[in-house]
Design a protein around this motif. Sequence first.
Motif, short mmCIF file in Angstrom:
data_model
loop_
_atom_site.label_atom_id
_atom_site.label_comp_id
_atom_site.label_asym_id
_atom_site.label_seq_id
_atom_site.Cartn_x
_atom_site.Cartn_y
_atom_site.Cartn_z
N LEU A 171 27.89 28.83 -80.92
CA LEU A 171 28.81 29.00 -79.80
C LEU A 171 28.48 27.93 -78.77
O LEU A 171 27.34 27.82 -78.34
N THR A 172 29.46 27.14 -78.41
CA THR A 172 29.31 26.15 -77.35
C THR A 172 30.16 26.60 -76.18
O THR A 172 31.35 26.83 -76.34
N LYS A 173 29.51 26.76 -75.03
CA LYS A 173 30.22 27.18 -73.81
C LYS A 173 30.17 26.04 -72.81
O LYS A 173 29.13 25.41 -72.62
N ALA A 174 31.30 25.77 -72.19
CA ALA A 174 31.38 24.74 -71.15
C ALA A 174 32.21 25.30 -70.01
O ALA A 174 33.17 26.04 -70.24
N HIS A 175 31.82 24.97 -68.79
CA HIS A 175 32.63 25.38 -67.64
C HIS A 175 32.42 24.39 -66.52
O HIS A 175 31.43 23.66 -66.49
N GLY A 176 33.39 24.34 -65.61
CA GLY A 176 33.29 23.41 -64.50
C GLY A 176 34.52 23.46 -63.62
O GLY A 176 35.38 24.32 -63.77
N GLY A 177 34.59 22.51 -62.72
CA GLY A 177 35.70 22.44 -61.78
C GLY A 177 36.82 21.56 -62.29
O GLY A 177 36.59 20.60 -63.02
N LEU A 178 38.03 21.90 -61.91
CA LEU A 178 39.19 21.09 -62.28
C LEU A 178 39.36 19.88 -61.37
O LEU A 178 39.95 18.88 -61.76
N GLN A 179 38.85 19.96 -60.16
CA GLN A 179 39.03 18.90 -59.18
C GLN A 179 37.84 17.95 -59.10
O GLN A 179 37.85 17.01 -58.31
N ASN A 180 36.78 18.21 -59.89
CA ASN A 180 35.58 17.37 -59.81
C ASN A 180 34.97 17.22 -61.20
O ASN A 180 35.48 17.74 -62.17
N ARG A 181 33.86 16.54 -61.26
CA ARG A 181 33.20 16.29 -62.54
C ARG A 181 32.01 17.22 -62.79
O ARG A 181 31.25 17.02 -63.72
N LEU A 182 31.85 18.23 -61.96
CA LEU A 182 30.73 19.14 -62.10
C LEU A 182 30.99 20.13 -63.23
O LEU A 182 32.11 20.55 -63.46
N GLY A 183 29.94 20.49 -63.95
CA GLY A 183 30.08 21.46 -65.03
C GLY A 183 28.84 21.50 -65.89
O GLY A 183 27.91 20.71 -65.71
N THR A 184 28.81 22.43 -66.83
CA THR A 184 27.67 22.55 -67.74
C THR A 184 28.18 22.75 -69.16
O THR A 184 29.32 23.14 -69.39
N LEU A 185 27.28 22.49 -70.11
CA LEU A 185 27.55 22.66 -71.53
C LEU A 185 26.31 23.27 -72.15
O LEU A 185 25.20 22.76 -71.97
N LYS A 186 26.47 24.41 -72.86
CA LYS A 186 25.34 25.09 -73.49
C LYS A 186 25.71 25.49 -74.91
O LYS A 186 26.85 25.85 -75.19
N ASN A 187 24.73 25.43 -75.82
CA ASN A 187 24.91 25.83 -77.21
C ASN A 187 24.03 27.04 -77.51
O ASN A 187 22.88 27.10 -77.08
#
Length: 83
Positions: free
Chosen positions: A26-42
């Motif tokens: 399972l790969t989960k990613a989340h972040g903002g639509l207006q910026n480049r911030l976010g994370t990615l986890k497996n």
Amino acid sequence: MYIRWQSPTRYYVAVFQQDLLGDWVLTKAHGGLQNRLGTLKNFALPSIEAAKQELLRLHKLRLKRGYRLVVSTGLPTEMSIML
């Protein structure tokens, strides 16, 4: 399987796939639509059934937090009915 939820300012993506050894990841990613911030986890999952349970848990949580389902592809038919 690819699932994407979105709120007015944020996104959340879950991807389930098998690796070369046959394990479910399972790969989960989340972040903002207006910026480049976010994370990615497996995360490794023991079976497709565990992946389905985790997907349902994530879906309920995203809806509770104000997200809406935007895209869902590659889901088994019994999963798409639940979403």
